[in-house]
Design an enzyme around this catalytic site. Structure first.
Site, PDB file in Angstrom:
ATOM      1  N   ARG A  69      -6.551  11.843   9.514  1.00  0.00           N
ATOM      2  CA  ARG A  69      -7.458  11.086  10.375  1.00  0.00           C
ATOM      3  C   ARG A  69      -6.792   9.797  10.812  1.00  0.00           C
ATOM      4  NH1 ARG A  69     -10.663   8.978   7.604  1.00  0.00           N
ATOM      5  NH2 ARG A  69     -10.230   9.895   5.579  1.00  0.00           N
ATOM      6  N   TYR A 197      -6.250  17.492  14.620  1.00  0.00           N
ATOM      7  CA  TYR A 197      -6.351  17.482  13.157  1.00  0.00           C
ATOM      8  C   TYR A 197      -7.795  17.406  12.646  1.00  0.00           C
ATOM      9  CZ  TYR A 197      -6.820  16.038   8.444  1.00  0.00           C
ATOM     10  OH  TYR A 197      -7.259  16.004   7.156  1.00  0.00           O
ATOM     11  N   GLY A 198      -8.110  18.206  11.685  1.00  0.00           N
ATOM     12  CA  GLY A 198      -9.348  18.240  10.913  1.00  0.00           C
ATOM     13  C   GLY A 198     -10.419  17.216  11.235  1.00  0.00           C
ATOM     14  N   LYS A 206     -16.873  14.559   9.591  1.00  0.00           N
ATOM     15  CA  LYS A 206     -16.998  13.118   9.393  1.00  0.00           C
ATOM     16  C   LYS A 206     -17.737  12.441  10.562  1.00  0.00           C
ATOM     17  CE  LYS A 206     -15.228  13.023   5.364  1.00  0.00           C
ATOM     18  NZ  LYS A 206     -14.049  13.707   5.050  1.00  0.00           N
ATOM     19  N   HIS A 226     -20.516  10.222   1.616  1.00  0.00           N
ATOM     20  CA  HIS A 226     -19.252  10.934   1.400  1.00  0.00           C
ATOM     21  C   HIS A 226     -19.198  11.360  -0.066  1.00  0.00           C
ATOM     22  CE1 HIS A 226     -14.537  10.733   1.845  1.00  0.00           C
ATOM     23  NE2 HIS A 226     -14.993  11.948   1.981  1.00  0.00           N
ATOM     24  N   SER A 248     -11.222   9.669   0.203  1.00  0.00           N
ATOM     25  CA  SER A 248     -10.487  10.873   0.577  1.00  0.00           C
ATOM     26  C   SER A 248      -9.315  11.122  -0.372  1.00  0.00           C
ATOM     27  CB  SER A 248      -9.967  10.728   2.003  1.00  0.00           C
ATOM     28  OG  SER A 248     -11.045  10.475   2.862  1.00  0.00           O
ATOM     29  N   CYS A 250      -9.273  11.861  -3.503  1.00  0.00           N
ATOM     30  CA  CYS A 250      -9.406  11.259  -4.835  1.00  0.00           C
ATOM     31  C   CYS A 250     -10.149  12.159  -5.808  1.00  0.00           C
ATOM     32  CB  CYS A 250     -10.077   9.897  -4.747  1.00  0.00           C
ATOM     33  SG  CYS A 250      -9.025   8.666  -3.985  1.00  0.00           S
ATOM     34  N   ASP A 277     -17.887  17.362  -0.194  1.00  0.00           N
ATOM     35  CA  ASP A 277     -17.460  16.248   0.664  1.00  0.00           C
ATOM     36  C   ASP A 277     -18.617  15.400   1.209  1.00  0.00           C
ATOM     37  OD1 ASP A 277     -15.065  15.003   1.754  1.00  0.00           O
ATOM     38  OD2 ASP A 277     -15.756  15.637   3.726  1.00  0.00           O
ATOM     39  N   ASN A 373      -1.050  16.052   3.107  1.00  0.00           N
ATOM     40  CA  ASN A 373      -2.460  16.236   3.490  1.00  0.00           C
ATOM     41  C   ASN A 373      -2.682  17.623   4.100  1.00  0.00           C
ATOM     42  OD1 ASN A 373      -5.168  15.279   3.719  1.00  0.00           O
ATOM     43  ND2 ASN A 373      -4.820  14.867   5.908  1.00  0.00           N
ATOM     44  N   ARG A 375      -4.053  21.380   4.283  1.00  0.00           N
ATOM     45  CA  ARG A 375      -5.402  21.765   3.848  1.00  0.00           C
ATOM     46  C   ARG A 375      -5.670  23.251   4.036  1.00  0.00           C
ATOM     47  NH1 ARG A 375      -9.331  17.242   2.845  1.00  0.00           N
ATOM     48  NH2 ARG A 375      -8.020  15.408   2.946  1.00  0.00           N
ATOM     49  N   ARG A 406      -9.240   5.547  -7.112  1.00  0.00           N
ATOM     50  CA  ARG A 406      -7.926   5.704  -7.698  1.00  0.00           C
ATOM     51  C   ARG A 406      -7.439   4.321  -8.054  1.00  0.00           C
ATOM     52  NH1 ARG A 406      -3.991  10.014  -6.767  1.00  0.00           N
ATOM     53  NH2 ARG A 406      -5.380  11.471  -5.730  1.00  0.00           N
TER      54      ARG A 406
HETATM   55  P1  GTP Z   1     -11.062  14.791   0.716  1.00  0.00           P
HETATM   56  O1  GTP Z   1     -11.166  16.229   1.062  1.00  0.00           O
HETATM   57  O2  GTP Z   1      -9.919  14.112   1.424  1.00  0.00           O
HETATM   58  O3  GTP Z   1     -12.328  14.029   0.889  1.00  0.00           O
HETATM   59  O4  GTP Z   1     -10.541  14.708  -0.814  1.00  0.00           O
HETATM   60  P2  GTP Z   1     -11.214  15.007  -2.230  1.00  0.00           P
HETATM   61  O5  GTP Z   1     -11.876  13.765  -2.724  1.00  0.00           O
HETATM   62  O6  GTP Z   1     -12.020  16.240  -2.198  1.00  0.00           O
HETATM   63  O7  GTP Z   1      -9.913  15.206  -3.169  1.00  0.00           O
HETATM   64  P3  GTP Z   1      -9.359  16.494  -3.926  1.00  0.00           P
HETATM   65  O8  GTP Z   1     -10.315  17.021  -4.955  1.00  0.00           O
HETATM   66  O9  GTP Z   1      -8.865  17.451  -2.933  1.00  0.00           O
HETATM   67  O10 GTP Z   1      -8.118  15.877  -4.733  1.00  0.00           O
HETATM   68  C1  GTP Z   1      -7.072  15.221  -4.082  1.00  0.00           C
HETATM   69  C2  GTP Z   1      -5.860  15.098  -4.982  1.00  0.00           C
HETATM   70  O11 GTP Z   1      -6.203  14.452  -6.208  1.00  0.00           O
HETATM   71  C3  GTP Z   1      -5.268  16.451  -5.351  1.00  0.00           C
HETATM   72  O12 GTP Z   1      -3.873  16.395  -5.201  1.00  0.00           O
HETATM   73  C4  GTP Z   1      -5.657  16.637  -6.781  1.00  0.00           C
HETATM   74  O13 GTP Z   1      -4.728  17.410  -7.457  1.00  0.00           O
HETATM   75  C5  GTP Z   1      -5.761  15.219  -7.324  1.00  0.00           C
HETATM   76  N1  GTP Z   1      -6.784  15.123  -8.397  1.00  0.00           N
HETATM   77  C6  GTP Z   1      -8.049  15.609  -8.340  1.00  0.00           C
HETATM   78  N2  GTP Z   1      -8.727  15.386  -9.495  1.00  0.00           N
HETATM   79  C7  GTP Z   1      -7.863  14.739 -10.317  1.00  0.00           C
HETATM   80  C8  GTP Z   1      -7.962  14.244 -11.662  1.00  0.00           C
HETATM   81  O14 GTP Z   1      -8.987  14.351 -12.338  1.00  0.00           O
HETATM   82  N3  GTP Z   1      -6.866  13.627 -12.174  1.00  0.00           N
HETATM   83  C9  GTP Z   1      -5.705  13.493 -11.460  1.00  0.00           C
HETATM   84  N4  GTP Z   1      -4.687  12.867 -12.026  1.00  0.00           N
HETATM   85  N5  GTP Z   1      -5.578  13.954 -10.185  1.00  0.00           N
HETATM   86  C10 GTP Z   1      -6.631  14.568  -9.619  1.00  0.00           C
HETATM   87  C1  SPV Z   2     -11.249  13.253   4.251  1.00  0.00           C
HETATM   88  O1  SPV Z   2     -10.232  12.735   4.742  1.00  0.00           O
HETATM   89  O2  SPV Z   2     -12.086  12.597   3.589  1.00  0.00           O
HETATM   90  C2  SPV Z   2     -11.491  14.702   4.406  1.00  0.00           C
HETATM   91  C3  SPV Z   2     -10.663  15.433   5.352  1.00  0.00           C
HETATM   92  O3  SPV Z   2     -12.402  15.228   3.803  1.00  0.00           O
HETATM   93  S1  SPV Z   2     -11.141  15.125   6.980  1.00  0.00           S
HETATM   94  O4  SPV Z   2     -11.969  16.234   7.440  1.00  0.00           O
HETATM   95  O5  SPV Z   2      -9.923  15.049   7.775  1.00  0.00           O
HETATM   96  O6  SPV Z   2     -11.906  13.909   7.082  1.00  0.00           O
HETATM   97 MN    MN Z   3     -13.586  13.691   2.565  1.00  0.00          MN
END
Ligand code: GTP
Ligand code: SPV
Ligand code: MN
Length: 592
Positions: A69, A197-198, A206, A226, A248, A250, A277, A373, A375, A406
């Site tokens: 994004r 992109y997404g 979003k 979110h 995002s 995290c 999400d 990033n 997906r 984070r």
């Molecule tokens: P968006 O789709 O961007 O909103 O992201 P999200 O919040 O759904 O994040 P997602 O669960 O895809 O995790 C993103 C990254 O964080 C990945 O590379 C995971 O491997 C890492 N991750 C997720 N949970 C943990 C955790 O509990 N500990 C650690 N160290 N890393 C984590």
């Molecule tokens: C984020 O960035 O928080 C996502 C992916 O979930 S996107 O759809 O690109 O916003």
């Molecule tokens: Mn998200």
């Protein structure tokens, strides 16, 4: 087509401006999908993956400068600048339309314009919102088919006069200097141009479900957040639901579908995924807060997803999945860093170049096969842990709200706020290190209240006010917590194992909600007594546990300066209650 005059008129106007060769209204059928996939494969926009190993799966690469994004090019266009607030880029609607019109004009020449009627939330539910996305990208159409409910049933529901969000998208030239993601809350409209992109182009996500919806939610007394939504089922069958906001990349997707770790197996928990999400939450007649996931698919981060970290997702993405910007293997399957299986000996990377492990760029940095990033887009119903409540109009009742980010330092593994108002403060002071999901310097700590900083469609000071006001309306208030899976030791290694093990923390959170367990009071909130987190089967010493929940007053006093600085930019508009919480925290930290 449709008998909806306003919709027809709007489509005509867009066609006049974009000048497509033809217009297709999507009906949402399987036949239509087959035709579109074939067309996209014929032009090379999409590659069909190995259909024996990955049935129904497709592969797509975005332009190399179009992989996340672009928040700098994202605008909230309101007649008054202050309504957008310091948290948003702002443009006058008139100027925004004018600038975008120049890029949209003629942008679909030689292309087909697709009209996608879609519903966020089950079609016809009183909590759902309808949008119509116009796009010249088949990739967008195929993704919207997964992420939302599309087609004739939505048009039928709209009838002749139903309200809908006008969502206009064109790839145009995919030129970053001619890219704009514009939101017009006062017109219930979104214009996105120059990206593929997404989050920039799947406008139901979003743009509608957060930026436009947050604006509507404030007017209509609900919350558009979110957040993931998950259920934790106990052996007796009782399910408690948690909504959690992390920025995002995290860990929302991973937490939403976690599998109980070995050491907790005997306790017999089962996890149900409602969403990963976005959560729309309302106060229902029982006085509790109920949440629905408006999406019908997951657009998840690939790197780091594997059979250990997220087995449910690995199962879900075996079929009918669209992979974007991952490594393409020679056998027509896919791979990404920290994914399953051995590192392939060769492949084609996310930029379409031949790739071998260990290759370096001119600066000597390792070239990754998949973009950080990259997906996958997958239907929610393919996830083994998907909740039967996904299609339920009222959603699920929320027992706990969890904020998180984070943070290598400072924030303990988990803490509980003292009450709703303090919880709003905890959410409002969230911060996180920047990830690959947005352009910009990675690792830099930025403030991201409620993980909504990039997604709040109006002045964030008013948003905090709205959260405070919602607290008065919710009779059975969820308790508010903060978690941090990312605290590191002196060597920079994560102190907490994360992923499935996070259930140990959720267990404490839910015990607190039921009043079953004591806690230690600290200036920032309640933290667990080390003995209250079940560490069975985990090789984690008490000493590490102590480090994980430690609250360092000096570090927090330093952090407080960041809170103050952040809030000051909102000036007079900032609710007094937030400053009261700031003062109270300061006093608690300064007292011995
Ligand atoms: P968006 O789709 O961007 O909103 O992201 P999200 O919040 O759904 O994040 P997602 O669960 O895809 O995790 C993103 C990254 O964080 C990945 O590379 C995971 O491997 C890492 N991750 C997720 N949970 C943990 C955790 O509990 N500990 C650690 N160290 N890393 C984590
Ligand atoms: C984020 O960035 O928080 C996502 C992916 O979930 S996107 O759809 O690109 O916003
Ligand atoms: Mn998200």
């Amino acid at each position: 087509m449709t008998k909806h005059k306003k919709l027809k008129k709007w489509v005509d106007e867009c066609a006049k401006m974009c000048q497509p060769d033809k217009i297709i209204w999507l009906n949402g059928s399987e036949e239509e999908k087959v035709i579109l996939e074939q067309q996209a494969c014929d032009t090379g926009e999409i590659i069909r993956l190995n259909q024996e190993l990955l049935p129904g799966c497709l592969y797509h690469r975005t332009a190399p400068n179009d992989v996340a994004r672009t928040e700098d090019l994202t605008f909230i266009c309101t007649s008054k600048k202050d309504d957008a607030g310091p948290n948003n880029n702002w443009m006058l609607p008139k100027e925004a339309y004018h600038r975008a019109r120049e890029i949209f004009t003629g942008s679909m020449r030689g292309r087909t314009m697709y009209v996608i009627p879609f519903s966020m939330g089950p079609v016809g539910s009183p909590f759902s919102k309808v949008g119509v996305e116009i796009t010249d990208s088949i990739y967008v159409v195929l993704n919207m088919r997964i992420m939302t409910r599309i087609g004739t049933k939505v048009l039928e529901y709209l009838g002749k006069t139903g309200a809908f969000t006008k969502c206009l998208h064109s790839k145009a030239q995919l030129d970053i200097t001619k890219r704009l993601i514009l939101h017009f809350p006062e017109d219930n409209a979104i214009w996105s141009v120059g990206s593929g992109y997404g989050g920039n182009v799947l406008l139901g996500k979003k743009c509608l479900s957060l930026r436009i919806a947050s604006h509507l939610a404030r007017q209509e007394n609900w919350l558009a957040e979110h957040m993931l939504i998950m259920g934790v089922e106990e052996p007796g069958g009782k399910i408690d639901y948690i909504a959690a906001a992390f920025p995002s990349a995290c860990g929302k997707t991973n937490l939403a579908m976690l599998i109980p770790p070995e050491g907790l197996k005997i306790k017999g928990y089962k996890i149900w995924t409602v969403g990963d999400d976005i959560a729309w939450m309302r106060v229902d007649t029982d006085g509790a807060l109920w949440a629905v996931n408006p999406e019908s698919g997951f657009f998840g981060v690939a790197p780091g997803t594997n059979s250990k970290t997220n087995p449910n997702m690995m199962e879900a993405i075996k079929k009918n999945t669209i992979y974007t910007n991952v490594l393409l293997k020679m056998d027509g399957t896919v791979w990404w860093e920290e994914g399953d299986g051995p590192v392939p000996a060769e492949g084609i990377d996310w930029m379409g170049r031949p790739w071998k492990p260990g290759m370096k760029d001119e600066k000597g940095n390792i070239i990754k096969g998949a973009h950080a990033n990259s997906r996958f887009t997958v239907p929610a119903k393919q996830c083994p842990s998907i909740s039967y409540r996904l299609e339920h109009h009222h959603g699920v009742p929320i027992s706990a709200i969890v904020f998180g980010g984070r943070r290598a330092h400072l924030a303990p593994l988990v803490y509980e706020s003292f009450n709703w108002q303090h919880g709003v403060y905890v959410g409002a002071t969230m911060a996180s290190e920047r990830t690959a999901a947005q352009f910009g310097k990675q690792g830099e700590v930025r403030r991201d209240p409620m993980a909504m900083f990039p997604f709040c469609g109006y002045n964030m000071a008013d948003y905090f006010g709205h959260w405070l006001k919602m607290g008065e309306k919710i009779e059975k208030k969820p308790k508010i917590f903060h978690v941090n899976w990312f605290r590191v030791d002196e060597e920079g290694k994560f102190l907490w194992p994360g992923y499935g093990e996070n259930l140990r923390v959720l267990e404490w959170i839910l015990s607190r909600c039921r009043g079953e367990v004591e806690a230690q009071k600290t200036p920032i909130g309640y933290v667990p007594r080390p003995q209250d987190i079940d560490l069975n089967g985990l090789n984690l010493t008490n000493k590490i546990m102590e480090k994980l929940v430690a609250v360092n007053k000096n570090e927090w006093l330093e952090e407080l300066k960041g809170h103050q600085q952040f809030f000051e930019q909102f000036g007079e508009r900032m609710p007094k209650a937030i400053w009261d919480e700031y003062e109270a925290l300061k006093q608690r930290l300064e007292s011995k």
